[in-house]
Scaffold this active site. Structure first.
Site, PDB file in Angstrom:
ATOM      1  N   ARG A   1       0.851  -1.187   0.000  1.00  0.00           N
ATOM      2  CA  ARG A   1       0.000   0.000   0.000  1.00  0.00           C
ATOM      3  C   ARG A   1       0.894   1.246   0.000  1.00  0.00           C
ATOM      4  NH1 ARG A   1      -2.843   2.944   4.893  1.00  0.00           N
ATOM      5  NH2 ARG A   1      -3.695   4.624   3.636  1.00  0.00           N
TER       6      ARG A   1
ATOM      7  N   HIS B   1      -3.242  10.925   0.715  1.00  0.00           N
ATOM      8  CA  HIS B   1      -2.725  10.707   2.068  1.00  0.00           C
ATOM      9  C   HIS B   1      -2.163  12.044   2.565  1.00  0.00           C
ATOM     10  CE1 HIS B   1      -1.100   7.439   4.956  1.00  0.00           C
ATOM     11  NE2 HIS B   1      -0.836   8.607   5.515  1.00  0.00           N
TER      12      HIS B   1
ATOM     13  N   GLU C   1      -7.483   8.305   6.240  1.00  0.00           N
ATOM     14  CA  GLU C   1      -7.800   8.959   7.512  1.00  0.00           C
ATOM     15  C   GLU C   1      -8.314  10.392   7.389  1.00  0.00           C
ATOM     16  OE1 GLU C   1      -4.600   8.645  10.315  1.00  0.00           O
ATOM     17  OE2 GLU C   1      -4.688   6.465  10.329  1.00  0.00           O
TER      18      GLU C   1
ATOM     19  N   ASN D   1      -7.396   1.597  10.054  1.00  0.00           N
ATOM     20  CA  ASN D   1      -6.066   1.833  10.611  1.00  0.00           C
ATOM     21  C   ASN D   1      -6.212   1.809  12.128  1.00  0.00           C
ATOM     22  OD1 ASN D   1      -5.396   2.360   7.965  1.00  0.00           O
ATOM     23  ND2 ASN D   1      -4.947   4.534   8.257  1.00  0.00           N
TER      24      ASN D   1
ATOM     25  N   TYR E   1      -4.208   1.864  15.908  1.00  0.00           N
ATOM     26  CA  TYR E   1      -2.985   2.041  16.698  1.00  0.00           C
ATOM     27  C   TYR E   1      -3.226   1.783  18.189  1.00  0.00           C
ATOM     28  CZ  TYR E   1      -0.665   3.635  12.521  1.00  0.00           C
ATOM     29  OH  TYR E   1      -0.115   3.667  11.265  1.00  0.00           O
TER      30      TYR E   1
ATOM     31  N   GLU F   1      -3.515  -0.195   8.264  1.00  0.00           N
ATOM     32  CA  GLU F   1      -2.327   0.251   9.001  1.00  0.00           C
ATOM     33  C   GLU F   1      -2.379  -0.298  10.411  1.00  0.00           C
ATOM     34  OE1 GLU F   1      -1.445   4.470   9.263  1.00  0.00           O
ATOM     35  OE2 GLU F   1      -1.971   4.755   7.163  1.00  0.00           O
TER      36      GLU F   1
HETATM   37  C1  BGC Z   1      -1.073   7.832   9.306  1.00  0.00           C
HETATM   38  C2  BGC Z   1       0.392   7.705   8.936  1.00  0.00           C
HETATM   39  C3  BGC Z   1       1.242   7.956  10.166  1.00  0.00           C
HETATM   40  C4  BGC Z   1       0.901   6.928  11.224  1.00  0.00           C
HETATM   41  C5  BGC Z   1       1.700   7.055  12.501  1.00  0.00           C
HETATM   42  C6  BGC Z   1      -1.437   7.182  10.618  1.00  0.00           C
HETATM   43  O1  BGC Z   1      -2.371   7.953  11.263  1.00  0.00           O
HETATM   44  O2  BGC Z   1      -1.877   7.361   8.259  1.00  0.00           O
HETATM   45  O3  BGC Z   1       0.681   8.602   7.915  1.00  0.00           O
HETATM   46  O4  BGC Z   1       2.604   7.950   9.883  1.00  0.00           O
HETATM   47  O5  BGC Z   1      -0.461   7.067  11.566  1.00  0.00           O
HETATM   48  O6  BGC Z   1       1.477   8.276  13.141  1.00  0.00           O
END
Ligand code: BGC
Length: 436
Positions: free
Chosen positions: A81, A117, A158, A279, A281, A351
């Site tokens: 990607r 992006h 995002e 995505n 985290y 992601e």
């Molecule tokens: C984004 C990336 C970023 C990553 C880490 C995501 O929100 O798509 O561009 O590098 O988080 O912060």
């Protein structure tokens, strides 16, 4: 590599897409070979980027893409990607993506381009409706050029973060601090997405998704004020984007704040998707507003917000300070399935990753291992997950953090541009081999 700390991962379904993600502005460099974007202008303002850097060279991927494609092939991913830089296409540079896609196909890696992006061409503005129409025209141009070899497309990355960080809080480009007046930027990005889906389909594309950031929001306590604050935050981060895309409506009270003929726009925005990109985290712990200065992940938050972000205690944190909560991914995906039911198309994790220093990055291995197990639990719970992309292939320009935060499976020395695969790269390669 299976070790005592990381026994073999469970088997993922046949045909599961395994990949890594990057974005144009964060890796490409070659800024003098394209038109400017809002990020070039933003980074040139003193104090905007923590280490004072810009993405003018970044990983110099434009000139070293062969080396990077070789790294992908050696890693053994089935998909890559990347994003297409709209400013580069506008200034006649689409040939770069032609070559990249050719090289990926020759290496047996499926190209998965994202059309936006965050690097909006300088002079365009998401507060203007017209930007959505221009985006659809640009999508048609890219599809016309790459559509013979690209099957899988992502419209936007995002829009939530781009709205929040770029237009509401002013810590990303274009640096506006509009708070809730930033909502039209969200609406126009969603409209751009819907128009681009139509443009891509008109050019023959059949496998189209979007990459949205999502996370569970946990109330700080069972108290009514905390629960309501967490619900508000859930609307901002999750439902403001997923509801219009998947249900064709905004959450209560939001549509009234959007510009234009919202009902007609929602029909465009809710163009059926072939798959939905998530995505992930970390989750957020949210409570009622508190006195004193507030911040989120180092970003100062303005006073007067109807919520406050609280620490998630008792968890390891990445060097960005983000808590490591793998089971948040299971919760997020099963929660989405419960909330959206059969309106949710197959999901791809577009992601997932973490920032840690060093080349012997055992913490990254632990993070990814934990999240893949959590993803498998979502599959076992019946969520139709079709793929997983690590953020990121390379250490890169991490937006307002500059080069200080390293998310790559491959270390980049930003003085020499030398690439060195990290321990996590070797570990992921073994994971992919075992899944074959
Ligand atoms: C984004 C990336 C970023 C990553 C880490 C995501 O929100 O798509 O561009 O590098 O988080 O912060």
């Amino acid at each position: 590599m299976a070790t005592d700390a990381h026994p073999p991962l469970p088997r993922f379904p046949a045909g599961f897409l395994w990949g890594v993600s990057t974005s144009a502005h964060q890796i490409e460099g070659a800024a003098d070979e394209r038109g400017p974007s809002v990020w070039d202008a933003f980074a040139a303002e003193p104090g905007r980027i923590k280490d004072g850097s810009t993405a003018a060279v970044a990983c110099d991927h434009c000139h070293r893409h062969r080396e990077d494609v070789a790294l992908l092939a050696d890693l053994g991913v089935s998909a890559y990607r990347f994003s297409v830089s709209w400013p580069r296409v506008l200034s006649g540079g689409i040939g770069f993506y032609d070559r990249l896609v050719d090289d990926l196909c020759a290496a047996g890696v499926r190209p998965v381009p994202t059309l936006f992006h965050w690097d909006l061409p300088l002079g365009l503005d998401w507060l203007e409706r017209d930007t959505a129409e221009r985006f659809a025209a640009y999508a048609a141009t890219v599809a016309g050029r790459l559509g013979d070899r690209v099957q899988k497309w992502i419209t936007l990355n995002e829009p939530a973060e781009h709205t929040l960080l770029g237009h509401a809080l002013g810590v990303h480009a274009p640096g506006r601090r509009l708070l809730f007046d930033a909502l039209p930027a969200a609406h126009h990005q969603l409209l751009a997405h819907g128009l681009a889906v139509r443009a891509l389909r008109a050019s023959g594309a059949t496998d189209i998704g979007i990459a949205n950031s999502h996370g569970p929001t946990w109330p700080a306590s069972g108290e009514k004020e905390d629960v309501e604050a967490a619900e508000f935050y859930d609307v901002l981060l999750n439902r403001l984007f997923a509801d219009p895309l998947l249900l064709g409506r905004y959450p209560d009270g939001v549509g009234e704040l959007m510009p234009g003929d919202v009902a007609a726009d929602l029909e465009v925005i809710a163009e059926p998707l072939d798959w939905y990109g998530v995505n992930y985290y970390a989750p957020a712990r949210v409570g009622a507003p508190q006195a004193g200065p507030a911040e989120s992940g180092g970003v100062p938050l303005p006073a007067g917000l109807p919520f406050s972000l609280r620490e998630i205690e008792g968890r390891p944190v990445t060097d960005f300070g983000w808590p490591v909560v793998p089971e948040g991914l299971t919760e997020l995906l099963t929660g989405f399935r419960d909330r959206y039911g059969d309106r949710l198309p197959p999901v791809v994790v577009t992601e997932n990753g973490c920032s840690y220093p060093g080349v012997d990055d055992q913490e990254r291995i632990a993070y990814l291992d934990g999240h893949l197990r959590a993803l498998h639990r979502a599959l076992e719970a019946g969520v139709d997950v079709r793929g997983y992309f690590v953020w990121s292939l390379l250490d890169n320009f991490e937006w307002a953090e500059g080069y200080a935060r390293r998310f790559g499976l491959v270390h980049v020395d930003f003085a020499t541009l030398e690439r060195t695969p990290k321990a996590s790269y070797g570990w992921f390669r073994e994971v992919l081999r075992a899944q074959r």
